[in-house]
Design an enzyme around this catalytic site. Structure first.
Site, PDB file in Angstrom:
ATOM      1  CE1 TYR A 188      36.735  28.847  14.448  1.00  0.00           C
ATOM      2  CE2 TYR A 188      37.888  26.956  13.536  1.00  0.00           C
ATOM      3  CZ  TYR A 188      37.910  28.234  14.090  1.00  0.00           C
ATOM      4  OH  TYR A 188      39.119  28.867  14.275  1.00  0.00           O
ATOM      5  CB  SER A 202      41.145  27.910  11.092  1.00  0.00           C
ATOM      6  OG  SER A 202      41.340  26.688  11.772  1.00  0.00           O
TER       7      SER A 202
HETATM    8  P1  NAD Z   1      39.691  35.129  20.742  1.00  0.00           P
HETATM    9  O1  NAD Z   1      38.415  34.581  21.260  1.00  0.00           O
HETATM   10  O2  NAD Z   1      40.648  35.729  21.698  1.00  0.00           O
HETATM   11  O3  NAD Z   1      39.444  36.199  19.597  1.00  0.00           O
HETATM   12  C1  NAD Z   1      38.263  36.362  18.894  1.00  0.00           C
HETATM   13  C2  NAD Z   1      37.924  37.831  18.913  1.00  0.00           C
HETATM   14  O4  NAD Z   1      36.790  38.072  18.074  1.00  0.00           O
HETATM   15  C3  NAD Z   1      37.557  38.295  20.328  1.00  0.00           C
HETATM   16  O5  NAD Z   1      38.277  39.477  20.607  1.00  0.00           O
HETATM   17  C4  NAD Z   1      36.071  38.580  20.224  1.00  0.00           C
HETATM   18  O6  NAD Z   1      35.632  39.598  21.092  1.00  0.00           O
HETATM   19  C5  NAD Z   1      35.960  38.980  18.765  1.00  0.00           C
HETATM   20  N1  NAD Z   1      34.590  38.885  18.256  1.00  0.00           N
HETATM   21  C6  NAD Z   1      33.703  37.891  18.466  1.00  0.00           C
HETATM   22  N2  NAD Z   1      32.536  38.177  17.874  1.00  0.00           N
HETATM   23  C7  NAD Z   1      32.700  39.376  17.274  1.00  0.00           C
HETATM   24  C8  NAD Z   1      31.851  40.200  16.490  1.00  0.00           C
HETATM   25  N3  NAD Z   1      30.593  39.845  16.222  1.00  0.00           N
HETATM   26  N4  NAD Z   1      32.349  41.382  16.034  1.00  0.00           N
HETATM   27  C9  NAD Z   1      33.614  41.748  16.321  1.00  0.00           C
HETATM   28  N5  NAD Z   1      34.458  41.007  17.043  1.00  0.00           N
HETATM   29  C10 NAD Z   1      33.999  39.832  17.513  1.00  0.00           C
HETATM   30  O7  NAD Z   1      40.381  33.926  19.953  1.00  0.00           O
HETATM   31  P2  NAD Z   1      41.568  33.950  18.871  1.00  0.00           P
HETATM   32  O8  NAD Z   1      42.167  32.602  18.928  1.00  0.00           O
HETATM   33  O9  NAD Z   1      42.416  35.130  19.047  1.00  0.00           O
HETATM   34  O10 NAD Z   1      40.750  34.034  17.496  1.00  0.00           O
HETATM   35  C11 NAD Z   1      41.047  34.998  16.501  1.00  0.00           C
HETATM   36  C12 NAD Z   1      40.864  34.347  15.127  1.00  0.00           C
HETATM   37  O11 NAD Z   1      41.850  33.325  14.975  1.00  0.00           O
HETATM   38  C13 NAD Z   1      39.507  33.690  14.911  1.00  0.00           C
HETATM   39  O12 NAD Z   1      39.053  33.959  13.608  1.00  0.00           O
HETATM   40  C14 NAD Z   1      39.828  32.224  15.064  1.00  0.00           C
HETATM   41  O13 NAD Z   1      38.932  31.394  14.355  1.00  0.00           O
HETATM   42  C15 NAD Z   1      41.220  32.171  14.473  1.00  0.00           C
HETATM   43  N6  NAD Z   1      41.986  30.993  14.841  1.00  0.00           N
HETATM   44  C16 NAD Z   1      42.421  30.788  16.109  1.00  0.00           C
HETATM   45  C17 NAD Z   1      43.167  29.643  16.396  1.00  0.00           C
HETATM   46  C18 NAD Z   1      43.699  29.344  17.772  1.00  0.00           C
HETATM   47  O14 NAD Z   1      44.250  28.262  17.968  1.00  0.00           O
HETATM   48  N7  NAD Z   1      43.581  30.239  18.732  1.00  0.00           N
HETATM   49  C19 NAD Z   1      43.440  28.721  15.397  1.00  0.00           C
HETATM   50  C20 NAD Z   1      42.980  28.959  14.116  1.00  0.00           C
HETATM   51  C21 NAD Z   1      42.260  30.103  13.839  1.00  0.00           C
END
Ligand code: NAD
Length: 270
Positions: A168, A155
Site C-alpha cells: 500500500y 494517502s
Molecule cells: P473504500 O473501501 O470505501 O473505497 C475504495 C473503493 O474502491 C471501493 O468503492 C471499492 O469498491 C473500489 N475498488 C476496489 N477495487 C476496485 C477496482 N479494481 N476497480 C474499481 N474500483 C475498485 O475506502 P476509502 O477509504 O473510501 O478509499 C478510497 C481511497 O482513499 C483509496 O485510494 C484509499 O487508499 C484512500 N485513502 C483512504 C484513507 C482512509 O482513511 N479512509 C486514507 C488515505 C487514503
C-alpha cells in the site's frame, strides 16, 4: 455540505471506486457543485445505483459504470461509454484503492500485485484515457480555464512509511511521482494534475482502526487535530481542486490529515 451549483456547471466528471467511502462523498459533492458524474464501481452495483438515483433526485446528472480500474480493456470501455454518454470529460478523480495487508516476509506476490495493480496501475490507466480526451478537446473557456483536471486520491502513506502495509505504501509513494511527472508533462496543455493525501478518514477501508473506543483512542494519538476525518473533509478539497478556484495549483499534494504528517510523536520529545 452544499456548494454553489454553478461552480462546476457544464463539467463532466468520472470518479473511480465511487460506490462507497471517499469516492462516494466526492461523487455526491461534485454533483452538488453542478458537475455531471460517472459513478464507477467494481462490485457494488446497488450502492452505485443508489448514489446515481440520489443525484438525479436532486436534479443532477449521473450514471454508473462497472469497471475494474486495473484492467486496461475495462478502463478503455468505461471511457468510451463516458464519452458516448457525456460527449467529453473534464474531471477525473482517481480514487479506487485497496489494502491487502501482511507482514513483509509473509506478503504474497498476489497481495503485492493486486494492490499495485489497482492503486497505481489503475490510476495510470484512467489518467491516460482522460488525458487523451483533454488533449483532443482542449480548453473550452466557457466551461473551465483548464483543458482538464486529474485528482489522485493518494494517502499520508505517500510519505509516512507503514510497516505491515509495504504494498500500500509503495503504491501511494508511486502515485506521488506519477502525479508530478504527468503534471509536468501536461501543464503546457492547460491540464492540471494534483493529489489529495487523506489522513485517517472514517470509511469501510479502515473500519477496524476506529470502530471501537479503544481503537479510536489509539488512532487519535496520531492526529494532532484530535478527530478522525470524514469523507466531506476530502470531498471539499476535491471540489476545490476540480474548480477554477485552484487554477494556479498544479503538481502538488494537498494533505488533508488533521496534521498527521506533522510527526506528532515529536511534539513533547524535543
Ligand atoms: P473504500 O473501501 O470505501 O473505497 C475504495 C473503493 O474502491 C471501493 O468503492 C471499492 O469498491 C473500489 N475498488 C476496489 N477495487 C476496485 C477496482 N479494481 N476497480 C474499481 N474500483 C475498485 O475506502 P476509502 O477509504 O473510501 O478509499 C478510497 C481511497 O482513499 C483509496 O485510494 C484509499 O487508499 C484512500 N485513502 C483512504 C484513507 C482512509 O482513511 N479512509 C486514507 C488515505 C487514503
Amino acid at each position: 455540505m452544499s456548494y454553489s451549483p454553478y461552480l462546476l456547471k457544464g463539467q463532466k466528471a468520472l470518479v473511480t471506486g465511487a460506490s462507497s467511502g471517499i469516492g462516494e462523498g466526492i461523487a455526491r459533492s461534485l454533483a452538488s457543485a453542478g458537475a455531471a458524474v460517472v459513478v464507477n464501481y467494481h462490485s457494488q452495483a446497488q450502492e452505485a445505483q443508489k448514489i446515481v438515483d440520489d443525484i438525479k433526485a436532486a436534479n443532477g446528472e449521473a450514471f454508473a459504470i462497472q469497471a475494474d480500474v486495473s484492467n486496461e480493456d475495462e478502463v478503455k470501455a468505461m471511457f468510451s461509454q463516458t464519452l458516448k454518454h457525456f460527449g467529453t470529460i473534464d474531471i477525473l478523480v482517481n480514487n479506487a484503492g485497496v489494502q491487502k495487508d501482511a507482514p513483509f516476509v509473509d506478503m504474497s506476490l498476489n497481495q503485492w500485485n493486486t494492490v499495485i495493480g489497482i492503486n497505481l496501475t489503475g490510476q495510470f490507466l484512467c489518467a491516460r484515457e482522460a488525458a487523451k480526451e483533454f488533449l483532443r478537446r482542449g480548453v473550452q473557456p466557457q466551461i473551465s480555464s483548464a483543458a482538464g483536471k486529474i485528482i489522485y486520491i493518494s494517502s499520508v502513506h505517500e510519505v509516512i512509511p507503514w510497516a505491515g502495509h509495504v504494498n500500500y505504501a509503495a503504491s501511494k509513494g508511486g502515485i506521488n511521482m506519477l502525479m508530478k511527472s504527468i503534471a509536468q508533462e501536461l501543464a503546457p496543455h492547460k491540464i492540471r494534475v494534483n493529489s489529495i493525501a487523506p489522513g485517517a478518514i472514517k470509511t469501510p477501508i479502515n473500519k477496524s482502526a476506529w470502530d471501537t473506543p479503544q481503537a479510536e483512542a489509539k488512532l487519535l494519538e496520531l492526529i494532532p487535530a484530535k478527530r478522525v476525518g470524514n469523507v466531506e473533509d476530502i470531498a471539499k478539497a476535491a471540489v476545490w481542486l476540480a474548480s477554477d478556484e485552484s487554477d494556479y495549483v498544479n503538481g502538488t499534494t494537498l494533505f488533508v490529515d488533521g496534521g498527521m504528517t506533522l510527526y506528532p510523536g515529536f511534539a513533547d520529545n524535543g
